[in-house]
Design an enzyme around this catalytic site. Structure first.
Site, PDB file in Angstrom:
ATOM      1  N   HIS A 425      36.038  31.630  43.556  1.00 19.08           N
ATOM      2  CA  HIS A 425      36.630  32.835  42.990  1.00 19.08           C
ATOM      3  C   HIS A 425      37.159  33.838  44.009  1.00 19.08           C
ATOM      4  O   HIS A 425      37.796  34.817  43.625  1.00 19.08           O
ATOM      5  CB  HIS A 425      35.576  33.523  42.126  1.00 19.08           C
ATOM      6  CG  HIS A 425      36.102  34.509  41.153  1.00 19.08           C
ATOM      7  ND1 HIS A 425      37.258  34.323  40.408  1.00 19.08           N
ATOM      8  CD2 HIS A 425      35.630  35.710  40.784  1.00 19.08           C
ATOM      9  CE1 HIS A 425      37.457  35.371  39.633  1.00 19.08           C
ATOM     10  NE2 HIS A 425      36.495  36.226  39.838  1.00 19.08           N
ATOM     11  N   TYR A 539      28.064  43.612  32.639  1.00 18.21           N
ATOM     12  CA  TYR A 539      29.378  43.504  33.279  1.00 18.21           C
ATOM     13  C   TYR A 539      30.333  42.757  32.359  1.00 18.21           C
ATOM     14  O   TYR A 539      30.001  41.709  31.806  1.00 18.21           O
ATOM     15  CB  TYR A 539      29.235  42.743  34.600  1.00 18.21           C
ATOM     16  CG  TYR A 539      30.531  42.412  35.309  1.00 18.21           C
ATOM     17  CD1 TYR A 539      31.002  43.218  36.338  1.00 18.21           C
ATOM     18  CD2 TYR A 539      31.270  41.276  34.968  1.00 18.21           C
ATOM     19  CE1 TYR A 539      32.182  42.904  37.007  1.00 18.21           C
ATOM     20  CE2 TYR A 539      32.446  40.961  35.623  1.00 18.21           C
ATOM     21  CZ  TYR A 539      32.896  41.777  36.641  1.00 18.21           C
ATOM     22  OH  TYR A 539      34.068  41.464  37.293  1.00 18.21           O
ATOM     23  N   SER A 541      34.626  41.840  32.643  1.00 14.43           N
ATOM     24  CA  SER A 541      35.788  41.987  33.514  1.00 14.43           C
ATOM     25  C   SER A 541      37.054  42.250  32.714  1.00 14.43           C
ATOM     26  O   SER A 541      37.238  41.709  31.631  1.00 14.43           O
ATOM     27  CB  SER A 541      35.966  40.715  34.345  1.00 14.43           C
ATOM     28  OG  SER A 541      37.136  40.779  35.111  1.00 14.43           O
ATOM     29  N   THR A 552      40.779  43.145  39.181  1.00 13.44           N
ATOM     30  CA  THR A 552      40.039  43.409  37.950  1.00 13.44           C
ATOM     31  C   THR A 552      39.410  44.788  38.012  1.00 13.44           C
ATOM     32  O   THR A 552      39.245  45.371  39.086  1.00 13.44           O
ATOM     33  CB  THR A 552      38.908  42.386  37.733  1.00 13.44           C
ATOM     34  OG1 THR A 552      37.992  42.458  38.825  1.00 13.44           O
ATOM     35  CG2 THR A 552      39.459  40.982  37.597  1.00 13.44           C
TER      36      THR A 552
END
Length: 711
Positions: A425, A539, A541, A552
């Site tokens: 990522h 969380y 995104s 993001t």
């Protein structure tokens, strides 16, 4: 079971409430995930499962090396994209405190509030002014892209061939790599090949390889259709629009699209898809990209093979030759080596950095370079999949020996033809990967490079395929053994489970004037409270791809509204009427929609504070008290890390928890049902959590249908 998938969502489903759209409702994006390429269709990625980009298919190119040939250049809008705004410090601090309120008791909140006020008036203001000044000097990029990544969000530097990236030391498979599994294809295979017991892996590997290469060539030629979010596709997603907009100068082209309610999205990450590897370094990892390399990396039974898939003229190697090379590799009878190097990429980054240095000193520079510069990696697994949970485990981590987790992405194929993408990522976000998957799935099903009657070419694959061999000393053998033990210990504690809630989905929720995503997020908050009697950092995104070099922003779904609602449902249901509970759900939905719009417009607080924190560290300053506050540390310890994705191409998607005591929550909201695939380590009970989420959804839907909650 497709737990994190769904049908293509329309533009009205970002919040699932109304037809009124603006730039504020742009993209939501999944986090790092491993995508299983089963046999469906890959759709467009919006954010966590709410938005799908609407694009008419470009006409297929008669040139079999390309997907299509867009008349609007790929990067036509890049120069004129609006810049990512830096929020006002006062707004950031207020949003930060608002997000902290449901997580803290009164005394904790008062201390955090005082620290925030001191920061805003003092060192924070100084850092903010410096960040703004620095941003004005770097108008070619965004303020967040200038910040090397220190956390799991993995924000890369701008457009360098070899970019330095700051990372946590934890292994990439924990929270940084994702899986998306694709649906099955429809190609029937030649029975002669079947007799070799290589099917359906052989043909699917060939077709996927060719389609990915077509995507790469189309992108690099500037012929890939630009990524555009069309609010009024009847006006902008048309041949007439393309014929006009292509003549608008690149310096103002974004404004031309804006005039017809079309919003081009940033595509600066796409070039990192190919020939890219994350290289472990002692302090800062490095992203290496070498687009001159022409070979593919193939892994099977822990062995490494390469062969060229681009010829000397820059064209894709004949599909039947690629097929022959895969057949040669699949026919290799060698068992796995005693010391499989793939385990090293699952190691702690500092440990892996030291071992990589030892590999280089031992004379392995050339073979490592072959791995690092390969266009991408295909992992051929000698296993069949019995159910969706086994599929998720294999595609997310597998047994470790047949993976190189540092490649930008790897396509994983099992013996029965199940396919997935597992991607690292740090180089980019899910938008680019989903576009690749969508285009690849569409191309392999509509225009496969080989058919049921295709036989492998009569070529000498023993000359074309190079097996990579490594020189290993005792230090390296010991390091590999240790890495394997750590990997096995880690994945043995990783549990994955799934749920399909069949009482309703996005269509019902939209009729209730509710955001489907808000309801899904509420179910997580309610489920966690039911199981653990706590509200914790969460969380979600949201893409900021509407801005130049946007990455993001974070949505914080745990709010004072969700806490109030959850406590009413779980602890005090007898004290509230059905009407009262319904009103609370409405409040949660409305506020979640506000947070989503703010995040899409880069008006969150997480990225801004992160940039200020990094700036202070880069200047050698003492860490401001705000960032040492236990409350700041706690809100960044995301126990509930959530991401949603819908695509007809994707069978399921998931990821590991980002913290040892967390849940990795993948979900998809479909027309008439909601799917979940959730992971946890030993510190949490994922089966019980799913039961609590299911009970929460039952209660929410009962209230929405006017029924009292069943005890």
């Amino acid at each position: 079971m497709g737990c994190s998938v769904g049908g293509t969502l329309s533009r009205t489903e970002v919040d699932g409430i109304s037809e009124e759209f603006s730039l504020e409702r742009c993209l939501r994006v999944p986090k790092a995930m491993a995508v299983l390429l089963g046999a469906s269709t890959l759709s467009k990625l919006g954010r966590a499962g709410t938005l799908t980009l609407i694009r008419n298919s470009s006409s297929s190119s008669p040139d079999l090396d390309y997907l299509h040939k867009s008349i609007v250049p790929t990067n036509h809008f890049q120069k004129s994209l609006p810049r990512l705004p830096i929020p006002k410090l006062q707004d950031t601090m207020q949003r930060y405190l608002t997000a902290q309120r449901p997580l803290l008791d009164i005394d904790q909140y008062r201390r955090t509030e005082q620290l925030a006020q001191d920061f805003e008036k003092g060192i924070g203001n100084q850092l903010h002014e410096e960040l703004v000044t620095q941003d004005k000097r770097n108008k070619h990029t965004s303020y967040i892209s200038e910040v090397p990544q220190l956390t799991l969000a993995s924000l890369t530097q701008d457009r360098e061939k070899s970019a330095k990236v700051r990372f946590s030391n934890q292994p990439v498979i924990h929270g940084e790599n994702n899986l998306w599994a694709m649906n099955e294809g429809t190609i029937k295979f030649n029975c002669e090949v079947c007799q070799l017991n290589l099917l359906p892996t052989l043909n699917r590997a060939t077709n996927m390889t060719v389609s990915v290469l077509r995507f790469m060539k189309t992108l690099r030629a500037g012929l890939l259709e630009p990524e555009i979010f069309h609010l009024n596709p009847a006006k902008s997603d048309t041949s007439q629009f393309r014929n006009i907009i292509r003549f608008v100068p690149a310096s103002i082209s974004w404004y031309g699209a804006y005039m017809v309610n079309a919003y081009p999205l940033d595509m600066s990450q796409y070039y990192r898809l190919f020939n890219t590897t994350r290289i472990p370094k002692p302090v800062q990892d490095e992203l290496l990209t070498d687009d001159s390399a022409k070979h593919l990396l193939v892994m099977r039974n822990g062995h490494f093979y390469t062969f060229d898939v681009i010829d000397q003229d820059g064209r894709i190697t004949k599909a039947s030759e690629i097929q022959a090379h895969f057949k040669y590799i699949l026919s290799d009878p060698r068992p796995p080596p005693e010391f499989c190097l793939g385990y090293l990429t699952s190691e702690n980054r500092d440990t892996w950095s030291l071992l990589r240095h030892s590999l280089l000193e031992a004379g392995n520079a050339q073979v490592l370079n072959k791995i690092d510069t390969a266009i991408f990696c295909i992992c051929l697994d000698d296993m069949t999949v019995t159910d969706h949970l086994e599929l998720a485990h294999n595609m997310l981590h597998g047994n470790g020996l047949n993976r190189w987790f540092d490649k930008s992405f790897s396509i994983i194929l099992t013996k029965d033809g199940n396919a997935a993408i597992n991607f690292e990522h740090s180089w980019g976000d899910g938008v680019a990967v989903l576009r690749l998957m969508n285009e690849t799935f569409k191309d392999t099903t509509q225009r496969p490079a080989i058919s049921a009657t295709t036989l492998p070419a009569a070529v000498d694959s023993s000359q074309a395929v190079q097996k990579l061999d490594f020189k290993l000393n005792d230090v390296l053998k010991s390091g590999i053994s240790s890495s394997r033990q750590k990997f096995d210990a880690s994945v043995s504690t990783l549990s994955i489970d799934a749920l399909e809630f069949k009482k309703g989905g996005k269509e019902f929720l939209k009729k209730q004037n509710l955001s489907p995503d808000a309801v899904a997020q509420l179910s997580f908050q309610m489920g966690f409270l039911r199981q653990y009697d706590k509200t914790v950092a969460t969380y979600e995104s949201c893409s900021t791809a509407a801005f130049k070099h946007g990455r993001t922003e974070t949505i914080r779904p745990a709010t004072i509204y969700t806490k109030k609602c959850c406590e009413a449902f779980v602890k005090e249901s007898s004290k509230h009427s059905t009407s009262d509970l319904r009103t609370m759900i409405d409040e949660c939905s409305k506020y979640h929609g506000q947070l989503t719009r703010e995040a899409a417009m880069a008006k969150g607080f997480d990225r801004h504070l992160f940039a200020l924190r990094y700036l202070a560290k880069s200047k050698g300053m003492a860490q401001p008290e705000l960032f040492q506050d236990p409350s700041y540390i706690q809100i960044n310890h995301n126990i509930l890390s959530t991401s949603t994705l819908t695509s007809p191409a994707i069978q399921l998607g998931g990821f590991a928890p980002v913290v040892p005591d967390g849940f990795g929550v993948g979900y998809g909201i479909h027309d008439h049902w909601i799917g979940y695939i959730i992971s946890s380590y030993a510190a949490r009970d994922v089966k019980e959590f799913l039961k609590c989420v299911n009970k929460s959804l039952d209660d929410i839907f009962d209230v929405l249908e006017g029924r009292p909650i069943s005890i």
